[in-house]
Design a protein around this motif. Sequence first.
Motif, PDB file in Angstrom:
ATOM      1  N   ALA A 140       3.924 -44.948  12.793  1.00 53.66           N
ATOM      2  CA  ALA A 140       2.537 -44.726  12.401  1.00 53.66           C
ATOM      3  C   ALA A 140       2.329 -45.022  10.919  1.00 53.66           C
ATOM      4  O   ALA A 140       1.331 -45.647  10.518  1.00 53.66           O
ATOM      5  CB  ALA A 140       2.128 -43.283  12.715  1.00 53.66           C
ATOM      6  N   GLU A 146      -3.609 -43.719  11.708  1.00 51.68           N
ATOM      7  CA  GLU A 146      -3.718 -42.267  11.757  1.00 51.68           C
ATOM      8  C   GLU A 146      -2.460 -41.659  12.369  1.00 51.68           C
ATOM      9  O   GLU A 146      -1.870 -42.236  13.299  1.00 51.68           O
ATOM     10  CB  GLU A 146      -4.946 -41.870  12.571  1.00 51.68           C
ATOM     11  CG  GLU A 146      -6.263 -42.276  11.941  1.00 51.68           C
ATOM     12  CD  GLU A 146      -6.462 -41.643  10.574  1.00 51.68           C
ATOM     13  OE1 GLU A 146      -6.118 -40.447  10.425  1.00 51.68           O
ATOM     14  OE2 GLU A 146      -6.933 -42.341   9.666  1.00 51.68           O
ATOM     15  N   GLY A 148      -2.123 -39.019  14.250  1.00 54.02           N
ATOM     16  CA  GLY A 148      -2.286 -38.520  15.606  1.00 54.02           C
ATOM     17  C   GLY A 148      -1.485 -37.256  15.842  1.00 54.02           C
ATOM     18  O   GLY A 148      -1.458 -36.349  15.012  1.00 54.02           O
ATOM     19  N   LYS A 149      -0.784 -37.197  16.956  1.00 54.96           N
ATOM     20  CA  LYS A 149      -0.046 -35.979  17.308  1.00 54.96           C
ATOM     21  C   LYS A 149       1.251 -35.834  16.529  1.00 54.96           C
ATOM     22  O   LYS A 149       1.980 -34.858  16.710  1.00 54.96           O
ATOM     23  CB  LYS A 149       0.238 -35.963  18.805  1.00 54.96           C
ATOM     24  CG  LYS A 149       1.105 -37.095  19.314  1.00 54.96           C
ATOM     25  CD  LYS A 149       1.304 -36.971  20.818  1.00 54.96           C
ATOM     26  CE  LYS A 149       2.148 -38.101  21.374  1.00 54.96           C
ATOM     27  NZ  LYS A 149       2.346 -37.972  22.842  1.00 54.96           N
TER      28      LYS A 149
END
Length: 211
Positions: A140, A146, A148-149
């Motif tokens: 990422a 972004e 994210g998780k």
Amino acid sequence: MPDTDLLRASRDGDQFHYHWAARQALKLLLPDADLTAIAVEGVSPDDTQGEAGEDVVDIAEYYGATGLHEANRVVYRQLKHSTVQATEEWTVSGLSKTVKGFAEKFRQIRQESPGLEEKVTFEFLSNRPVRESVLRAIEALAAGGEPGKYAHEVKYLRQYADFSDDVAGEAAFFSRLEVDATAPGLLRLEGLFRLDLTGLLPGAPDVQPCC
């Protein structure tokens, strides 16, 4: 853990470094080898003027030339071997010193010779698995997208690398950071080294890799 186990783990780690470096060095003997030079526990004398981040470099490999500027490709590698925790996953905190040092080296290269960082790779290599969320967080950051998780891992990786507001530099660094958790254990590595040596020395006994 008893002191004898600690001593054994330390010695195993040293032997892993020695055998990995020796096995890579055998490639220098191949007639068509692009690998030109290997520096152990540091870098080539013909590298950056500054020494930032070099304390985490266990092996530096130079392809096409013996120094950073003339080489076609350079790999800065940190080796991590574990005897007693071989199945325990690396978490993001376990990569803190590695990421910090590699990022410092990356910035040193960019500062002294902008553009040379494009031919450099930073590799963390271990016989221990790495948590999947850490690998995805690195991806990422490399994409500049972004988190994210994987926000938790991204947060700490960013802190370790410390690029502040240099978003492009951060993405460029993480795109050149590789994590390889498929390294063999020490016994297997010793067997592979002997097998490689057999192929280079006429008359050497046939040796099969262990484990």
